[in-house]
Design an enzyme around this catalytic site. Structure first.
Site: not given
Length: 488
Positions: A201, A348, A382
């Site tokens: 991320s 996501d 995610h």
């Protein structure tokens, strides 16, 4: 209509966001600008990137327990900001496991994703700052690498201005953290040390740019591979993806970051912000990820709530040039020159899949070796992909260190994996669970893992040290840092 499992994932995300501010009333425990360690000495700008300006030994504090690493250090080092011609400084934290391999180094990139000085990795390790729950997660996934005997260096890659989303700067600072760590004589690292990087991320912003900039900025580094996932490779694409969602506070944090390090962006932003916008940026400068998200959910950056130009707020040549500069894969000479493992959830909810996939394809057209895994199950989001993908990412790096060849060219594969189905995870299940459970206390080193019960002491390590594992309330007490500060 959303399934029960989709609602569970949403509830799980909200639970994490709500839970950690309650843990983290230590979030007000800020690093403090008066800490002399963070202040560079005179004439620091004349130093070379990666030169050590100051160092100290620390007793690292871990949020979930006391991990008995052999040694830990912090280095203040010279680096670069938006271009190699802009001197800057920042800090990296080095964790040395027991029986460390002296010819291997892993750079771990934390998803700080915020602008408060208390949110940095160095503050987390020095002050037990609990205000960033993503740091807690990243700390957990780093265990796999430490357990293998890999020395880790973990940079404050947003720099002293905590400029979240300024990806190029993060790349420079990460590459220079490697240089500084190699320069640190106390580690006695081999001259042919092999290096790899792991992040997810916000940590993938860092490593995506580090891998892109390495061929031109730090070609001498013996980097053998990168693993990163959930990659925000296109800043504008990510903004549009989360605009109006529960994660919209990240947009304000990103705007704050680029405003604080790009003078021309700062000049423009000041002309369009209203009082609520200025208040929002100032809030971001003093808080961490979950506090920002909880303060600004379901907001649109294109509304007049924060600025005066509405949907045209980014319709500016300077802003558009910045967005271009902060998009990975659009310049052929900025292509990774060693193998890369990428992974991303097709659905996501925070970082758009298509942008990461497009970047990987662009790198491949320019000769990169990219292994890209798509998690296509509609329930994979995610956070669950971070957990599921952490073990394959680790295996990719471990295989490289063990001499396994990576096939030439690129490989794109799809897995219809559901994290909560152990039969799909197969052998990965125990390693993922162990990595997460490990946060409750273990001796870090390749001789074997010892999970300690709470409030117990496990003795008998080779170094004569012991592992204390505290209850949650004990762990979260602030303890005075015992450190040695030395000028380089």
């Amino acid at each position: 209509m959303p399934s029960m499992l989709s609602l569970f994932y949403l509830a799980q995300s909200l639970f994490l966001l709500l839970l950690f501010p309650l843990y983290g009333h230590a979030s007000v425990l800020k690093r403090g600008n008066n800490d002399p360690f963070y202040q560079p000495p005179a004439h620091w700008k004349s130093k070379q990137p990666g030169d050590i300006l100051r160092w100290r030994k620390i007793e690292p504090k871990f949020i979930g327990g006391d991990f008995n690493v052999a040694e830990a250090y912090q280095l203040l080092y010279r680096t670069s900001q938006n271009t190699p011609n802009e001197p800057q400084h920042t800090v990296t934290t080095i964790l040395v496991p027991h029986n460390a391999k002296k010819d291997i180094l892993v750079v771990g990139s934390v998803a700080q994703d915020a602008n408060g000085q208390q949110c940095t990795p160095s503050a987390g390790y020095t002050y037990n700052s609990e205000s960033n729950f993503v740091f807690w997660l990243d700390e957990t996934f780093f265990l796999q690498y430490l357990q293998e005997g890999y020395i880790m260096t973990i940079p404050d890659k947003e720099g002293p201005k905590n400029a979240f989303a300024a990806g190029r700067m993060e790349g420079y600072m990460t590459l220079d953290s490697i240089r500084a760590t190699l320069n640190f004589s106390k580690l006695k690292l081999s001259s042919n040390t092999r290096i790899a990087g792991y992040g997810y991320s916000g940590g993938a912003i860092t490593l995506g740019w580090a891998s892109s900039l390495k061929p031109s900025y730090a070609p001498e580094l013996n980097i053998i591979g990168w693993s990163f996932g959930g990659t925000p490779s296109n800043l504008l694409g990510t903004i549009n993806h989360i605009d109006g969602t529960i994660f919209s506070g990240l947009i304000l944090a990103g705007v704050t970051g680029v405003t604080d390090v790009y003078p021309e962006i700062h000049e423009y932003i000041q002309t369009v912000l209203n009082s609520a916008g200025r208040e929002g940026l100032e809030f971001c400068r003093n808080h961490c990820l979950q506090e920002i998200i909880l303060r600004y959910p379901l907001k649109s950056i294109y509304s007049y709530e924060f600025q005066t130009r509405g949907k045209d707020v980014f319709n500016n040549a300077t802003v558009q040039q910045m967005f271009t500069d902060l998009t990975m894969g659009i310049r052929p000479h900025e292509t990774p020159d060693v193998p890369v493992f990428m992974y991303h959830a097709q659905h996501d909810e925070i970082v758009p899949y298509d942008d990461a996939h497009k970047t990987a394809k662009a790198w491949c057209r320019n000769g990169a070796q990219v292994k890209f895994t798509t998690y296509s199950h509609y329930e994979m989001g995610h956070f669950t992909t971070e957990i599921t993908g952490s073990v394959p990412a680790f295996h990719f790096i471990r295989d490289l260190f063990n001499g396994k060849e990576v096939s030439q060219g690129c490989d794109f594969k799809t897995e219809d994996t559901l994290f909560f189905n152990p039969s799909v995870l197969g052998g990965n299940a125990n390693e993922i669970i162990d990595a997460i459970l490990g946060i409750f206390g273990q001796r870090i080193g390749p001789e074997g893992r010892i999970l300690a019960a709470k409030k117990t002491v496990v003795k008998g390590s080779k170094s004569g040290s012991s592992l204390k594992s505290h209850s949650h309330s004990q762990t979260h007490k602030h303890r005075k840092d015992v450190s040695t500060i030395s000028n380089a």
